[in-house]
Design a protein around this motif. Structure first.
Motif, PDB file in Angstrom:
ATOM      1  N   ALA A 169      62.219  76.485  56.770  1.00  0.00           N
ATOM      2  CA  ALA A 169      63.201  75.585  56.173  1.00  0.00           C
ATOM      3  C   ALA A 169      63.075  75.561  54.658  1.00  0.00           C
ATOM      4  CB  ALA A 169      63.027  74.171  56.735  1.00  0.00           C
ATOM      5  N   GLU A 170      61.868  75.696  54.148  1.00  0.00           N
ATOM      6  CA  GLU A 170      61.665  75.740  52.703  1.00  0.00           C
ATOM      7  C   GLU A 170      62.162  77.062  52.124  1.00  0.00           C
ATOM      8  OE1 GLU A 170      57.948  76.250  49.628  1.00  0.00           O
ATOM      9  OE2 GLU A 170      57.634  74.950  51.372  1.00  0.00           O
ATOM     10  N   ALA A 171      61.980  78.144  52.866  1.00  0.00           N
ATOM     11  CA  ALA A 171      62.300  79.477  52.350  1.00  0.00           C
ATOM     12  C   ALA A 171      63.793  79.705  52.158  1.00  0.00           C
ATOM     13  CB  ALA A 171      61.731  80.550  53.271  1.00  0.00           C
ATOM     14  N   ILE A 172      64.656  78.935  52.832  1.00  0.00           N
ATOM     15  CA  ILE A 172      66.097  79.159  52.701  1.00  0.00           C
ATOM     16  C   ILE A 172      66.721  78.295  51.612  1.00  0.00           C
ATOM     17  CG2 ILE A 172      66.331  79.918  55.081  1.00  0.00           C
ATOM     18  CD1 ILE A 172      67.477  77.199  55.800  1.00  0.00           C
ATOM     19  N   ALA A 209      58.715  81.693  60.511  1.00  0.00           N
ATOM     20  CA  ALA A 209      57.854  81.896  59.349  1.00  0.00           C
ATOM     21  C   ALA A 209      58.692  81.823  58.085  1.00  0.00           C
ATOM     22  CB  ALA A 209      57.137  83.244  59.425  1.00  0.00           C
ATOM     23  N   GLY A 210      58.040  81.487  56.994  1.00  0.00           N
ATOM     24  CA  GLY A 210      58.671  81.508  55.677  1.00  0.00           C
ATOM     25  C   GLY A 210      57.666  82.037  54.683  1.00  0.00           C
ATOM     26  N   VAL A 211      58.055  83.041  53.889  1.00  0.00           N
ATOM     27  CA  VAL A 211      57.106  83.713  53.001  1.00  0.00           C
ATOM     28  C   VAL A 211      57.672  83.838  51.591  1.00  0.00           C
ATOM     29  CG1 VAL A 211      56.170  85.035  54.941  1.00  0.00           C
ATOM     30  CG2 VAL A 211      57.982  86.028  53.520  1.00  0.00           C
ATOM     31  N   VAL A 212      56.783  84.170  50.664  1.00  0.00           N
ATOM     32  CA  VAL A 212      57.160  84.427  49.278  1.00  0.00           C
ATOM     33  C   VAL A 212      57.337  85.925  49.094  1.00  0.00           C
ATOM     34  CG1 VAL A 212      56.470  84.233  46.867  1.00  0.00           C
ATOM     35  CG2 VAL A 212      55.876  82.409  48.481  1.00  0.00           C
ATOM     36  N   ALA A 213      58.569  86.344  48.825  1.00  0.00           N
ATOM     37  CA  ALA A 213      58.862  87.769  48.635  1.00  0.00           C
ATOM     38  C   ALA A 213      59.124  88.113  47.175  1.00  0.00           C
ATOM     39  CB  ALA A 213      60.061  88.176  49.494  1.00  0.00           C
ATOM     40  N   GLY A 214      59.159  87.108  46.310  1.00  0.00           N
ATOM     41  CA  GLY A 214      59.377  87.357  44.891  1.00  0.00           C
ATOM     42  C   GLY A 214      60.829  87.388  44.474  1.00  0.00           C
ATOM     43  N   GLY A 248      58.509  81.263  42.347  1.00  0.00           N
ATOM     44  CA  GLY A 248      57.362  81.576  43.184  1.00  0.00           C
ATOM     45  C   GLY A 248      57.356  80.849  44.515  1.00  0.00           C
ATOM     46  N   ARG A 249      58.501  80.238  44.874  1.00  0.00           N
ATOM     47  CA  ARG A 249      58.599  79.540  46.151  1.00  0.00           C
ATOM     48  C   ARG A 249      58.958  80.508  47.269  1.00  0.00           C
ATOM     49  NH1 ARG A 249      62.591  74.619  44.719  1.00  0.00           N
ATOM     50  NH2 ARG A 249      62.651  74.502  46.998  1.00  0.00           N
ATOM     51  N   ARG A 250      58.770  80.061  48.496  1.00  0.00           N
ATOM     52  CA  ARG A 250      59.141  80.877  49.659  1.00  0.00           C
ATOM     53  C   ARG A 250      60.616  81.232  49.576  1.00  0.00           C
ATOM     54  NH1 ARG A 250      55.392  77.200  51.810  1.00  0.00           N
ATOM     55  NH2 ARG A 250      53.645  78.226  52.852  1.00  0.00           N
ATOM     56  N   ASP A 251      60.949  82.461  49.991  1.00  0.00           N
ATOM     57  CA  ASP A 251      62.343  82.890  49.855  1.00  0.00           C
ATOM     58  C   ASP A 251      62.828  83.814  50.968  1.00  0.00           C
ATOM     59  OD1 ASP A 251      60.842  85.079  49.049  1.00  0.00           O
ATOM     60  OD2 ASP A 251      61.316  84.821  46.934  1.00  0.00           O
ATOM     61  N   VAL A 252      61.995  84.116  51.947  1.00  0.00           N
ATOM     62  CA  VAL A 252      62.436  84.863  53.125  1.00  0.00           C
ATOM     63  C   VAL A 252      61.943  84.129  54.365  1.00  0.00           C
ATOM     64  CG1 VAL A 252      62.233  86.989  54.473  1.00  0.00           C
ATOM     65  CG2 VAL A 252      62.525  87.110  51.992  1.00  0.00           C
TER      66      VAL A 252
END
Length: 385
Positions: free
Chosen positions: A143-146, A12-17, A22-26
């Protein structure tokens, strides 16, 4: 799919702020298979981030159940509070999954010195949200979140005979050798023990990620981890598995090179005719880290004199006046003297191939690098602003 291409993995990849964009980061990758065998390599930088110190302990027994990663903050040089944040992140994932915190690998990437209470709260919330949103279709989001300064996600899959190896990577700057050169998660459903995973991973990184030297700057957070679920039920020959892992890592390394910060040329430096492989690597790396050579390539200038000047600083065994240099297929230097006029070389394509023949032996090695551009300097001058 990438990290979820192999059976027995969710992500999973989520937006944590953590990012202002505002992109996914976790991101979270979880092994749900019957085996939890794992291996990893880490930066050799003495200045190691807290997640690296934690994860080295986790992988000590060759077992890992999950990998949690955040972008938007390296959690490096953040004091005891930072290590507590790493521990708390592993505990948050462990509690959500019903596993031991000691089997959760933690990775962070971003600005050094970031790791206050706000950062911690966001990472912990993101880790819990990611655990709640796991799925076999979550590889692309992870992959986007990292990503940090990356412009595109990096993913790859290699299929074996009844088994698969998949992976994701991030990295666009601070790419220099140190066992690993970025954050990478690799997964496989091949049924193999941790020692075989470790041998394959170290062999692969030695000739792929360790040969990517984009800007000569080594990160404090570099981690490459390989997880096995054994869900395919197939145990491939160690050599076949190692070849697949190497192919996968080479693919990801090329993607990282192509996305290097501000680069306008992807440079492949091939050194042949060396006494041994170490000499070939040393010579190739000296060229890759030479600012004058990289600036010349940026200007489409086939200045082969800068190549010879760079290799002359090494301890490799060769006669400088017996060296050949070719650029994009044109031999511009033969036996330490001019050959074909430099005007015959076209360096306008993005791909640049530099071939150096030391004429001293039979060993060879290839180093990947990029040119030195205005955009690279600008992007890194404003990185923390």
């Amino acid at each position: 799919m990438s990290v979820t291409a192999a059976q027995g993995f969710t992500a999973a990849g989520v937006v944590a702020g953590l990012k202002s964009t505002g992109r996914r980061d976790v991101a979270l990758v979880v092994n749900t298979g019957r085996s939890k065998a794992a291996a990893a390599v880490f930066t050799s930088n003495r200045a190691k981030a807290h997640p690296v110190l934690w994860s080295q302990q986790v992988l000590g027994d060759g077992i890992a159940e999950a990998v949690v990663l955040n972008s938007g903050g390296a959690n490096c040089f953040t004091g005891p509070f930072g290590f507590q944040t790493t521990h708390a992140t592993a505990e948050a994932v462990a509690e959500s999954l019903g596993v031991s915190a000691g089997d959760v690998v933690v990775c962070s990437t971003g600005l050094i010195g970031v790791g206050d209470q706000v950062f911690r709260d966001k990472v912990l919330a993101g880790a819990r949200e990611a655990a709640a949103g796991l799925g076999v279709d979550g590889g692309a989001d992870a992959a986007e979140a990292i990503m940090t300064t990356d412009s595109v996600p990096k993913q790859a899959v290699v299929a074996g005979d009844g088994w698969v190896v998949g992976g994701m990577a991030k990295g666009a700057g601070m790419l220099a050798p140190g066992l690993a050169t970025m954050l990478v998660v690799l997964t496989t459903d091949a049924d193999l023990p941790a020692d075989v995973l470790d041998a394959a991973l170290r062999g692969a990184t030695r000739v792929t990620f360790d040969r990517l030297d984009s800007d000569g700057c080594m990160s404090t957070n570099d981690t490459v981890v390989l997880l096995s679920s054994a869900e395919s039920g197939v145990t491939p020959a160690a050599d076949d598995f190692a070849a697949a892992v190497t192919e996968l890592c080479a693919d990801l390394a090329r993607q990282l090179q192509a996305d290097a910060e501000g680069a306008s040329h992807d440079i492949r430096i091939e050194v042949v005719g060396a006494v041994d492989e170490d000499d070939a690597v040393e010579v190739g790396r000296s060229i890759a880290r030479n600012a004058l050579f990289k600036a010349a390539v940026f200007g489409n200038d086939p200045n082969w004199g800068r190549v010879l000047a760079a290799i002359g600083t090494t301890g490799a065994a060769f006669d400088p006046y017996d060296v050949d240099v070719s650029m994009n297929g044109v031999r511009v230097c033969h036996a330490g003297a001019p050959d074909v006029p430099s005007e015959s070389v076209d360096l306008t394509p993005r791909a640049v191939h530099v071939l150096v023949d030391l004429r001293a032996g039979g060993a060879e090695a290839t180093i990947l690098t990029n040119d030195l551009t205005h955009d690279y300097v600008h992007e890194n001058s404003a990185y923390s602003s």
